[in-house]
Design an enzyme around this catalytic site. Structure first.
Site, short mmCIF file in Angstrom:
data_model
loop_
_atom_site.label_atom_id
_atom_site.label_comp_id
_atom_site.label_asym_id
_atom_site.label_seq_id
_atom_site.Cartn_x
_atom_site.Cartn_y
_atom_site.Cartn_z
N SER A 58 49.37 38.43 42.62
CA SER A 58 48.44 39.19 41.80
C SER A 58 48.02 40.46 42.51
CB SER A 58 47.21 38.31 41.55
OG SER A 58 46.13 39.07 41.08
N TYR A 83 40.04 32.55 44.91
CA TYR A 83 41.29 32.65 44.14
C TYR A 83 42.23 33.67 44.81
CZ TYR A 83 44.52 34.44 40.62
OH TYR A 83 45.65 34.88 39.97
N LYS A 136 46.12 33.45 46.91
CA LYS A 136 47.35 34.25 46.67
C LYS A 136 47.82 34.86 47.99
CE LYS A 136 47.81 33.54 42.25
NZ LYS A 136 48.86 32.67 41.77
P1 NAD Z 1 47.85 29.59 32.88
O1 NAD Z 1 46.66 28.85 33.35
O2 NAD Z 1 47.98 29.90 31.44
O3 NAD Z 1 49.19 28.85 33.36
C1 NAD Z 1 49.24 28.05 34.50
C2 NAD Z 1 49.85 26.72 34.11
O4 NAD Z 1 49.96 25.90 35.27
C3 NAD Z 1 49.02 25.95 33.08
O5 NAD Z 1 49.84 25.57 32.01
C4 NAD Z 1 48.52 24.73 33.85
O6 NAD Z 1 48.40 23.58 33.03
C5 NAD Z 1 49.60 24.58 34.91
N1 NAD Z 1 49.16 23.90 36.14
C6 NAD Z 1 48.06 24.17 36.88
N2 NAD Z 1 48.02 23.35 37.94
C7 NAD Z 1 49.13 22.56 37.88
C8 NAD Z 1 49.64 21.51 38.69
N3 NAD Z 1 48.99 21.11 39.79
N4 NAD Z 1 50.80 20.92 38.32
C9 NAD Z 1 51.45 21.31 37.20
N5 NAD Z 1 51.01 22.28 36.39
C10 NAD Z 1 49.85 22.90 36.73
O7 NAD Z 1 47.91 30.96 33.75
P2 NAD Z 1 48.81 32.23 33.56
O8 NAD Z 1 47.93 33.35 33.10
O9 NAD Z 1 50.02 31.91 32.80
O10 NAD Z 1 49.15 32.54 35.09
C11 NAD Z 1 50.32 32.04 35.70
C12 NAD Z 1 50.29 32.42 37.17
O11 NAD Z 1 50.16 33.84 37.27
C13 NAD Z 1 49.14 31.82 37.95
O12 NAD Z 1 49.60 31.47 39.24
C14 NAD Z 1 48.17 32.98 38.04
O13 NAD Z 1 47.34 32.87 39.20
C15 NAD Z 1 49.09 34.17 38.14
N6 NAD Z 1 48.47 35.42 37.68
C16 NAD Z 1 47.90 35.48 36.44
C17 NAD Z 1 47.27 36.66 36.03
C18 NAD Z 1 46.61 36.76 34.68
O14 NAD Z 1 45.76 37.63 34.49
N7 NAD Z 1 46.94 35.91 33.70
C19 NAD Z 1 47.23 37.78 36.89
C20 NAD Z 1 47.85 37.69 38.14
C21 NAD Z 1 48.46 36.50 38.53
N1 UFG Z 2 35.29 43.66 31.48
C1 UFG Z 2 34.19 43.92 30.69
N2 UFG Z 2 33.69 42.91 29.92
C2 UFG Z 2 34.24 41.66 29.90
C3 UFG Z 2 35.37 41.41 30.72
C4 UFG Z 2 35.87 42.42 31.50
O1 UFG Z 2 33.66 45.04 30.69
O2 UFG Z 2 33.73 40.78 29.19
C5 UFG Z 2 35.86 44.74 32.29
C6 UFG Z 2 35.86 44.48 33.79
O3 UFG Z 2 34.63 44.87 34.36
C7 UFG Z 2 37.05 45.32 34.25
C8 UFG Z 2 38.02 45.25 33.07
O4 UFG Z 2 37.23 44.89 31.94
O5 UFG Z 2 36.66 46.65 34.43
C9 UFG Z 2 39.12 44.22 33.24
O6 UFG Z 2 38.54 42.95 33.55
P1 UFG Z 2 39.43 41.61 33.57
O7 UFG Z 2 38.49 40.51 33.93
O8 UFG Z 2 40.18 41.49 32.31
O9 UFG Z 2 40.48 41.89 34.72
P2 UFG Z 2 40.29 42.11 36.28
O10 UFG Z 2 41.09 43.32 36.62
O11 UFG Z 2 38.88 42.12 36.67
O12 UFG Z 2 40.93 40.79 36.88
C10 UFG Z 2 42.26 40.44 36.58
C11 UFG Z 2 42.45 38.93 36.70
C12 UFG Z 2 42.26 38.50 38.12
C13 UFG Z 2 43.15 39.29 39.01
C14 UFG Z 2 42.93 40.76 38.81
C15 UFG Z 2 43.88 41.59 39.61
O13 UFG Z 2 41.50 38.26 35.90
O14 UFG Z 2 42.62 37.15 38.24
O15 UFG Z 2 43.14 41.09 37.43
O16 UFG Z 2 45.20 41.20 39.28
F1 UFG Z 2 42.86 38.97 40.29
#
Ligand code: NAD
Ligand code: UFG
Length: 344
Positions: free
Chosen positions: A131, A155, A159
């Protein structure tokens, strides 16, 4: 057909990636314990793909079972999505995050190492969901992969630790092929409107919150701060369509299988959008008003964060294609067709 194992494959990014892999001629195996997803995802995926997908239901913390899964499917590659991802929850429950994310990654790597010992003919191949959070509060934008890394919450810490584990393991086992993908802000949904992001409870992230306001489930959006040093004072992020992200995983798998060299790349668009720009784009895409109020800054937020995606383009031949308008249109199709997510 090459099999690719997707841990967390029923989740938001994993489900979209499963379909992209099928379209690219791979056979995905979805592994999930449904801790943060719903089994109905598999029905939706089957509807879109026109055939059922292979599911392995279980926990990545169970190394013996993982080894059995690897033995039975002999995947050409593994994409490790599984993990917990809520920043606020990680502050309140750090051990949950250290256990599921870090121990989960150790469990998977140990299972892959054991499977490799049994069958040394193929090189272990892994793509990891990292991330942009590993950049902490970046000194400048756009962010390149050589920026210093830091963490501001448990979190993000997981990572960083997992990245370091992968680098150490790769140093000891140069034959392993590892692709570390640092996602920026994934949003949007599959154009079918059948799969999308389904956050449990109150969404932490901007786009799902905005979508729930537009559909009438929430009264207004709180905009966390309008006094940042950005053009309109609100936070700026690199929103990337989940379909582009899914394509990035296919490109990463292909590069690892074809060239056998490990890499770490940003997956972003290289463009930043403010909170108010997202609100306006969503209003346009949905034809609905998105009322908002200016609220205090959210602790831990950075003013602006966007990627330099040049390395991914050079190494993987991948580039994000979708605009913010398309991200909002697809998020709206999913939200309006499934107001209560997969429970609709
Ligand atoms: P998500 O929660 O939708 O998907 C994760 C999946 O992993 C879920 O289906 C959950 O049931 C499964 N899971 C969790 N723990 C498990 C375990 N112990 N065994 C088997 N399955 C398990 O999340 P996502 O948004 O699809 O994110 C996927 C990956 O990308 C994560 O590692 C997350 O940290 C990373 N990531 C997500 C974002 C974002 O904004 N969505 C940003 C950066 C990185
Ligand atoms: N924001 C609002 N109101 C809300 C939610 C968010 O104003 O209700 C604003 C935040 O302050 C920020 C922007 O919208 O300026 C984006 O916020 P998000 O929470 O959607 O995203 P972030 O960039 O804060 O965080 C995301 C993921 C994290 C990850 C990070 C960097 O949620 O897990 O991107 O990859 F670590």
């Amino acid at each position: 057909m090459k099999t690719i194992l997707l841990t967390g494959g029923a989740g938001y990014i994993g489900s979209h990636t499963a379909l992209a892999l099928i379209a690219a001629g791979f056979e995905p195996v979805v592994l999930d314990n449904f801790a943060n997803s719903h089994p109905v995802v598999l029905d939706r995926l089957a509807r879109i793909a026109g055939r059922p997908l292979v599911l392995e239901q279980g926990d990545v913390l169970d190394t013996d079972w993982l080894q059995d899964v690897l033995r039975r499917h002999r995947p050409a590659g593994v994409v490790h999505f599984a993990g917990d991802k809520a920043v606020g929850e990680s502050v309140a429950q750090p051990l949950k995050y250290f256990h599921n994310n870090i121990s989960g990654a150790v469990s998977l790597l140990r299972a892959m190492e054991a499977a490799h010992a049994e069958d040394p003919t193929t090189a272990p191949t892994l793509v990891f969901s990292s991330s942009a959070t590993v950049y902490g509060d970046p000194a400048s934008v756009p962010i390149t992969e050589d920026f210093p890394r830091s963490h501001t919450n448990p979190y993000g810490h997981t990572k960083l630790v997992i990245e370091d584990m992968l680098y150490a393991l790769n140093a000891a086992r140069p034959a392993w092929r590892m692709g570390v993908l640092r996602y920026f802000n994934p949003v949007g949904a599959h154009p079918s409107g059948l799969i999308g992001e389904d956050p449990a409870g109150i969404p932490n992230n901007l786009m799902p919150f905005v979508a729930q306001v537009a559909v009438g489930q929430r009264e207004h959006l709180n905009v966390f701060g309008d006094d940042y040093p950005t053009p309109d004072g609100t936070g700026v992020r690199d929103y990337i369509h989940v379909q582009d992200l899914a394509a990035g995983h296919v490109a990463a798998i292909r590069a690892l299988l074809d060239r056998g060299e490990s890499f770490t790349v940003n997956l972003g668009t290289g463009r930043g959008h403010s909170v108010l720009e997202v609100v306006r784009a969503f209003e346009k895409a949905s034809g609905r008003p998105v009322p908002y109020r200016i609220a205090p800054r959210r602790p831990g937020d950075v003013a602006q964060c966007w990627a330099d995606p040049g390395l991914a383009q050079r190494l993987l031949g991948w580039q994000a294609k979708h605009t913010l308008e398309e991200m909002c249109t697809d998020a709206w199709r999913w939200q309006s067709g499934n107001p209560a997510g997969y429970r609709s």
